[in-house]
Each structure stands twice: as C-alpha cells, then as structure tokens.
Design a protein around this motif. Structure first.
Motif, mmCIF file in Angstrom:
data_model
loop_
_atom_site.group_PDB
_atom_site.id
_atom_site.type_symbol
_atom_site.label_atom_id
_atom_site.label_comp_id
_atom_site.label_asym_id
_atom_site.label_seq_id
_atom_site.Cartn_x
_atom_site.Cartn_y
_atom_site.Cartn_z
ATOM 1 N N GLU B 17 25.580 14.783 22.225
ATOM 2 C CA GLU B 17 24.139 14.747 21.942
ATOM 3 C C GLU B 17 23.850 15.348 20.574
ATOM 4 O O GLU B 17 24.655 16.083 20.018
ATOM 5 C CB GLU B 17 23.389 15.548 23.024
ATOM 6 C CG GLU B 17 23.449 14.838 24.362
ATOM 7 C CD GLU B 17 22.331 15.299 25.296
ATOM 8 O OE1 GLU B 17 21.209 15.544 24.806
ATOM 9 O OE2 GLU B 17 22.591 15.394 26.507
ATOM 10 N N ARG B 23 20.084 7.577 21.741
ATOM 11 C CA ARG B 23 19.110 8.107 22.699
ATOM 12 C C ARG B 23 17.762 8.203 21.995
ATOM 13 O O ARG B 23 17.652 8.803 20.930
ATOM 14 C CB ARG B 23 19.555 9.481 23.180
ATOM 15 C CG ARG B 23 18.639 10.073 24.246
ATOM 16 C CD ARG B 23 19.202 11.357 24.850
ATOM 17 N NE ARG B 23 20.044 11.108 26.007
ATOM 18 C CZ ARG B 23 21.366 11.204 26.010
ATOM 19 N NH1 ARG B 23 22.014 11.530 24.922
ATOM 20 N NH2 ARG B 23 22.058 10.966 27.115
ATOM 21 N N GLY B 24 16.754 7.615 22.594
ATOM 22 C CA GLY B 24 15.420 7.666 22.007
ATOM 23 C C GLY B 24 14.740 8.982 22.304
ATOM 24 O O GLY B 24 15.294 9.853 22.976
ATOM 25 N N THR B 25 13.513 9.115 21.794
ATOM 26 C CA THR B 25 12.787 10.365 22.027
ATOM 27 C C THR B 25 11.850 10.251 23.226
ATOM 28 O O THR B 25 11.336 11.236 23.714
ATOM 29 C CB THR B 25 11.949 10.727 20.788
ATOM 30 O OG1 THR B 25 11.188 9.561 20.422
ATOM 31 C CG2 THR B 25 12.820 11.140 19.635
ATOM 32 N N GLU B 26 11.618 9.015 23.674
ATOM 33 C CA GLU B 26 10.743 8.864 24.838
ATOM 34 C C GLU B 26 11.315 7.810 25.766
ATOM 35 O O GLU B 26 12.149 7.001 25.379
ATOM 36 C CB GLU B 26 9.318 8.479 24.395
ATOM 37 C CG GLU B 26 9.290 7.303 23.449
ATOM 38 C CD GLU B 26 7.901 7.006 22.892
ATOM 39 O OE1 GLU B 26 6.910 7.600 23.364
ATOM 40 O OE2 GLU B 26 7.812 6.168 21.996
ATOM 41 N N LYS B 27 10.839 7.827 27.021
ATOM 42 C CA LYS B 27 11.339 6.882 28.005
ATOM 43 C C LYS B 27 10.898 5.465 27.657
ATOM 44 O O LYS B 27 9.869 5.274 27.004
ATOM 45 C CB LYS B 27 10.830 7.266 29.396
ATOM 46 C CG LYS B 27 11.394 8.590 29.891
ATOM 47 C CD LYS B 27 10.849 8.900 31.267
ATOM 48 C CE LYS B 27 11.503 10.169 31.822
ATOM 49 N NZ LYS B 27 11.033 10.432 33.189
ATOM 50 N N ALA B 31 7.669 4.119 25.426
ATOM 51 C CA ALA B 31 7.941 3.496 24.127
ATOM 52 C C ALA B 31 7.439 2.058 24.119
ATOM 53 O O ALA B 31 6.843 1.596 23.136
ATOM 54 C CB ALA B 31 9.438 3.546 23.830
ATOM 55 N N GLY B 353 15.258 2.716 21.887
ATOM 56 C CA GLY B 353 15.670 4.013 21.360
ATOM 57 C C GLY B 353 17.135 4.132 20.988
ATOM 58 O O GLY B 353 17.685 5.224 20.962
ATOM 59 N N SER B 354 17.788 3.002 20.697
ATOM 60 C CA SER B 354 19.225 3.029 20.451
ATOM 61 C C SER B 354 19.613 1.976 19.425
ATOM 62 O O SER B 354 18.882 1.013 19.194
ATOM 63 C CB SER B 354 19.971 2.759 21.771
ATOM 64 O OG SER B 354 21.300 2.339 21.534
ATOM 65 N N ASP B 376 15.865 12.076 31.050
ATOM 66 C CA ASP B 376 16.596 11.481 29.936
ATOM 67 C C ASP B 376 16.074 10.066 29.690
ATOM 68 O O ASP B 376 16.078 9.236 30.598
ATOM 69 C CB ASP B 376 18.086 11.428 30.295
ATOM 70 C CG ASP B 376 18.941 10.858 29.170
ATOM 71 O OD1 ASP B 376 18.372 10.331 28.195
ATOM 72 O OD2 ASP B 376 20.178 10.929 29.278
ATOM 73 N N PRO B 377 15.580 9.783 28.465
ATOM 74 C CA PRO B 377 15.095 8.429 28.178
ATOM 75 C C PRO B 377 16.112 7.352 28.571
ATOM 76 O O PRO B 377 15.733 6.271 29.022
ATOM 77 C CB PRO B 377 14.874 8.442 26.672
ATOM 78 C CG PRO B 377 14.647 9.866 26.322
ATOM 79 C CD PRO B 377 15.462 10.674 27.304
#
Lengths: 207, 504
Positions: B17, B23-27, B31, B353-354, B376-377
C-alpha cells in the motif's frame, strides 16, 4: 535472499497452494496456407491501400525506373540506403544517394528526404511488412527517422497469413512489423496518419 | 533451480500500500456517482466505445478461425501460469545470453528503485517512455520525478494525460475522456513552443505532438518501456503500438529499460502467431496495428547497446495463488472488455481508481492489491458489474470475468460479512413469507411516495437501506398496490373483461 529467489519462491508457493492442471494447446487455427501469386498480391495491395500506403507494381527489369519515378513524384532528392541494397535499384535515380552506416549519428537521418530499403517478408492478410535488419534493410533507425520510406517487396516474400509470415523470421534479429504509415486514434478515436514514424509509406511490389 | 523453500507454502503478499496506482480514494459507487454527472465524459466514452466495438466485430468476424485462435490463446496463457518458474528462468537465460541484464522486482518499491538507479547510472535526468501499464501501476513517473528525473510520455494520449495533470481512463486510449477542444486547450497551456494559432483538428494536434517530441527522441539517452510479451524460448521482447513513438524509444536511445509483469512471458516464438492476430483485432479493431517492434537483447550497431529487463511481481503471485482468480493474469491488455461493458461505458475509467479499469480491472485490481475489509475501495470493485457476460464474449483469451467477479464477491463477503443489502433481503424474505405482513409492508411502502417527492425518485434512504440508495435511485412506489387495484372497481371490471375475452 535475492529478489529473484523471493519472486521464484512466491511463484512456487502459489502453484503449490493451487496446483494447476496440465494444459494442451489446441492449434486448430489456419497455418501453412498457400495462394496463387496474383491473389496474394491483390490481397496485400487491398490491405496496404486501406492503411493509406501508396502502392506501385513493377517487374524486376522496370524496378530502377519505377523507383526513380516514385522518388521524383514526391520531390525526394536526397535518399538514404542501407549498405547492402542492390546497387542497380537506384541506377535511374538522379538525386543524391547516402549509404548508411552505424557510425552516422541517427538524428542526422532526419536530413534525408527519404529512404529506400528491401524487406524480409510480408503478410497479405494483414497488410504487414516485416523488416529484420539484414544488409539490404539496414538498422532500425534508417527506416524510422526519415519522413518517407520506400519499401521494396518481392512477390515470393509475400505469405498469406501471420503464421506463414512469422515462420520465415529469424527470432534473434531485431524485427519491425509495419502495417501502413504511423497512425493514432487517440483523439476522439479519429484515425490520423503520420505521427512519429515516416508519414509516407510507398510499397513497390516486384515480380 | 534456485530459491530454497523452507516449510509450508505461504500465500504470497499483495502489492504494497501507499505506492502505485492500484487503489482509489473512494468506493466505486461514490466515484461512479460524480463521474456519471459528467455529461461530457459520458458522451466521449459512449461515442468511443461504440466506434471501436463496431470495428472489432468487423475484423474478428473476418477470420473463420477466430474461435480457434481464442482457444489457442487461452490455452497458451493458462499453460504459462502453470509453468511460470521454468519459463521465467528460460527467458532470463536467453536475455542474458544476448547481452541484456535481468532484474527481479518483488514489488513496486523495488521496481522503482531499480529503474531509478539504472537511470542515475547513465547520468541523464530525463527519460522517454513508451506507453506502459506496468509503469503506471507502480507510479514510476512520480518516483522518478521525486528523484530529479523527468519522464516524458511519448504516446499521444499519455502525453495528453500527463500535460493535463490527469489520470488515464482507458487501457488503450488513456485520454478517451477528453475531446478535441479540451486537448487543444491542454496543448496551448502546457506545451513549450506551441503554435498559438493551433486549432482543434486532430491532424494538427498530432502534428503538434510530433514536433514537441521529435527533439526528445533525438537527444534523450534513456528509454523506459513495458512489454506486450517476452518469449522464453528466445529472449525476444515485443511492443505493439500505432504511432511510432514506441519504435523511437526502442531504437534511438543508448539505454533501454523494460518493465514487464512476470505474467507476460510466453513459451515459444511460434506463440506470437496467435497473439499477433488476437491482440490488434481485439484492441483497436485493426487487422494489424501500424508498428510492432521485437528485439532480443542487444544487437551491435543497431538500437540500444545497454538493455535491462525488470521482471515485476507486485501482487501477481498473490493472484497466481488463487486457482480461480489466476485466470485474470491471462489478460493481454487489449481493452475489448472495457469497450463492451455497460457499466464502464457510463462511469468511465476513473471510477475504478486503478491503472486497470473496466471488467478486467474489477477482477485484477483486487487480486493484485487486495480487498482489505469493507472500507477498502477495492472491495467494491467486484460489485461494479451487472454480470451481463459481454466481457467474456469479447475477451480474446476467454477469461471468464463474470465467474471471477462472483468468486471475488464471495471472498469479499467471507472476509467482511454481509452489507446492508443482505439485511434488506432478509427483511424482505420475512415480510414475503406471510400475506398479512406483506400487505402491511406494502402499505408502509406507499410512504415512499412522500419521500420521493415531485421528481418521483428516492436518492437517499436512511441506514441500513442507504447501502442500496448509495449506488442507485429507487423509483417512487406506485400510488396503489396490486392488491388494492385488484379489489377496486377498476380492477374487477378489467378482470371481468379479460374473462369475456378468454371465453370467446
């Protein structure tokens, strides 16, 4: 422990935790195809034109004349050639011919109006020309930096499909597959020809 | 054979990590909500995916042996995963024998450090880059920048993304979310020496990029690339591209550093005959992409004389440890699944987010980087799908993405329990098990009309039902339930009329 050992160890652990089953690769796709000369040429020309390459037809005897005319028509006066190109090919060309060598700094190739080379093999079905750096094709930079590439393709080097063409290659040679001039579809998926490679590709089919 | 294994096999670690773009910052639902509100984005992506979809169908339909090629491609990749140790050793030996150097990177941090040291050793503070998903994934550019090395993206779309201080939104066309006038503005604002009269004609925009990068190609002594494949048998690496920026980077500089995910190895040179048919047709919908470069180590007097191959794990072995999930490693990054996905088409790539968006991203990202608990998003990604199966049909190597999504959903629930939706389903099953309770529940649902108000939609419900409305609106319930209608004069008349019809 080296990173190599770490990664290798992880792979082996993964395959131990979830043992794979042996896989047979079915190869029922088409290979070993043949086609009469005229049909192979017609197919290749169709694909090349679709890619916006300019196609010329020529007999062996006419080649110097065809090349000279093609170069004259686009106003190319200073032409680069690989060291192993057949001398007779440019015998009718009245401009300047510059023989390339590894000692010429690659950026200087940008001062050429164009380059004339042979090719290793072609694939009709996809309109692809394979260059593999033999003496009659030269190093990779030669066919990349100038804005015009005139590429000679002999009829006997044209194969029907990808498997047939690939089978004629030597894996260790630096190999470039060319299917038309460079292009991008990055802006609204609208195809634009000519980005970083030669913006003009002329193909002379001989035989 | 090397690497001494001691004791029981351990599950390999996920990508670390705090580094990289996995990994995005939001689910996903959150998003997606603001991405959906972007009408411009939806127009661009809708147009682009439909265009490319039609082209793909045309050129894949042209080949009578398309399904045979898919079968071969799928089997080759499955075989690769089962023989990975020997194939990687073979690749390494072949590259070394041809004058290349091979490095192994257990994760993103290590890969970034290796590449940074290699660039430093050349003395250059600039590198030119070929479009590469692997280097996106590890955030190499940012790492180089932090170490005083500027990386120039040379793919037109990557350049648009880089100059726009933006993130890619598609595997193949990273700037698919930008239209021509936005691109023109970015160029005018960010490009040194750009013609101030530049218009938004794609031809002129491409020419501006050509001019901007030409000097870099001729002068920067180090290039960094990814790889579409690495042939174990010969040590040959290949990059498939369109613009010629790849050829420039792979040919002009003195030093070439290639970062390749370990899953990109293929057994034999002959296998290329399969992938060079599957990839272009699935990806850009062309019979063949304009340029493909293949090189084997170092060729004296031609191209880079110093070649380094960095083999990257970064969570791939964790995916490999899952007998079902490992199928995701078969991906050849063609992006066909994105272009046919009804979810991707509406949300675009950023919502995932990826580096890896769309259907393949939804199954690859959680496996590479993990799904650590319900906050975890990444744990929302397996749910970013309607399971319609279009991706499976489109995939040139037949990755069964829907089955992988279901498997990952199962794993997520096992890990972090049921969400609000499960509670709602449980409540519904209680209500539906008795006529009396059901009637009462329906009456209560009528209150929903008050909540929905004039727009006839409910966008926010209180917990535990908020889990549902976070991701979708609920249409207002009808004014009367079916049972109420059945008992009404109107209902009885309609039934009587239907009976008459039936007797005739």
């Amino acid at each position: 422990m080296s990173s190599r050992d770490v990664v290798m160890g992880r792979i082996r652990d993964a395959l131990t935790l979830a043992p794979p089953t042996a896989t047979e690769v079915p190869r029922n796709y088409r290979t070993g195809r043949t086609m009469p000369d005229a049909e192979r040429v017609e197919l290749l020309v169709d694909r090349l034109v679709d890619y916006k390459a300019v196609v010329h037809r020529s007999t062996e005897a006419q080649l110097p004349e065809v090349l000279a005319r093609a170069l004259r028509d686009v106003g190319a006066r200073r032409i680069g050639v690989p060291a192993g190109l057949n001398d007779s090919w440019l015998s009718e060309f009245d401009g300047e011919t510059v023989v390339d060598s590894p000692t010429v700094p690659a950026p200087e190739l940008g001062n050429l109006d164009g380059v004339v080379t042979a090719s290793a093999v072609s694939c009709a079905e996809t309109g692809t020309i394979f260059l593999d750096g033999r003496p009659d094709q030269g190093r990779r930079a030669l066919t990349l930096v100038p804005d015009l590439h005139v590429c000679v393709v002999t009829v006997d080097s044209i194969e029907v499909g990808v498997p047939e063409a690939m089978a004629r290659l030597v894996p260790e040679r630096p190999t470039t597959l060319i299917s038309g001039p460079s292009a991008t579809s990055d802006i609204e998926l609208e195809r634009v020809e000519g980005v970083h490679g030669p913006r003009n590709l002329h193909v002379v089919i001989v035989g | 054979m090397s690497g001494v294994s001691l004791g029981l096999p351990a599950v390999p670690p996920r990508a670390p990590e705090g580094v990289g773009f996995l990994r995005g910052t939001e689910k996903f639902p959150a998003a997606a909500r603001h991405e959906l509100a972007n009408a411009q984005l939806r127009r661009n992506i809708g147009k682009a995916t439909h265009t490319i979809r039609a082209k793909r169908l045309h050129v894949t339909g042209e080949l009578p042996d398309w399904e045979d090629l898919r079968d071969a491609g799928a089997a080759i990749k499955t075989d690769v995963m089962s023989r990975l140790p020997e194939l990687l050793e073979q690749l390494e030996a072949a590259v070394v024998a041809r004058g290349g150097t091979v490095h192994w990177a257990a994760d993103a941090n290590e890969a970034n450090a290796i590449v940074t040291d290699l660039v430093r050793a050349t003395g250059s503070d600039e590198v030119i880059k070929v479009k590469s998903m692997a280097t996106q994934e590890i955030e190499l550019n940012e790492h180089l920048e932090a170490n005083g090395i500027h990386a120039y993206e040379t793919d037109l779309a990557e350049l648009i993304v880089q100059l726009g201080h933006d993130k890619p939104s598609h595997i193949l066309v990273p700037a698919i979310h930008r239209n021509r006038s936005e691109i023109r503005e970015i160029f005018l604002r960010e490009m040194a020496d750009v013609d101030p009269d530049l218009d938004d004609n794609p031809k002129h925009l491409a020419a501006a990029a050509r001019k901007f990068l030409r000097h870099k190609f001729m002068t920067v002594p180090v290039a960094i690339s990814g790889a579409n494949f690495g042939v174990a048998e010969t040590g040959t690496l290949g990059v498939v591209e369109s613009e010629g920026n790849g050829r420039m980077c792979l040919t002009m500089p003195q030093t070439l550093i290639t970062v390749m995910g370990i899953e990109k190895v293929i057994p034999t040179y002959r296998d290329l005959e399969v992938f060079l048919q599957l990839l272009p047709r699935s990806s850009t919908g062309e019979r063949m992409n304009p340029y493909t470069s293949m090189w084997t180590g170092v060729t004296p007097g031609d191209g880079p004389q110093d070649f380094h191959l960095v083999l990257l794990d970064n969570g791939r072995t964790a995916a490999l440890a899952d007998g079902v999930g490992r199928q995701a490693l078969n991906c050849i990054r063609c992006s066909a699944c994105l272009n046919v996905c009804p979810v991707y088409e509406r949300t675009g790539g950023h919502a995932y987010g990826s580096t890896y968006p769309g259907p393949i991203g939804a199954v690859l990202t959680p496996q590479l980087a993990g799904m650590d608990g319900k906050d975890d998003p990444n744990s929302t990604l397996p749910f970013a799908s309607s399971l319609c199966g279009a991706c499976y049909d489109a995939c040139p190597v037949k990755i069964d993405i829907p089955s992988l999504l279901v498997e990952l959903r199962h794993q997520k629930v096992q890990k972090s329990g049921f969400g609000a939706e499960a509670a709602a389903m449980k409540a519904a099953s209680v209500a539906m098990s008795s006529a009396k309770l059901f009637t009462l529940a329906q009456k209560a649902a009528g209150l929903g009309r008050v909540v929905a108000g004039k727009k006839g939609k409910i966008s926010k419900l209180p917990p535990p039902l908020s889990g549902w409305t976070d991701a979708r609106d609920i249409p207002a319930p009808p004014a009367q339930t079916f049972r109420q209608w059945w008992d009404s004069t109107e209902g009885r008349a309609a039934i009587a009329a239907a009976r008459k019809d039936g007797d005739r």
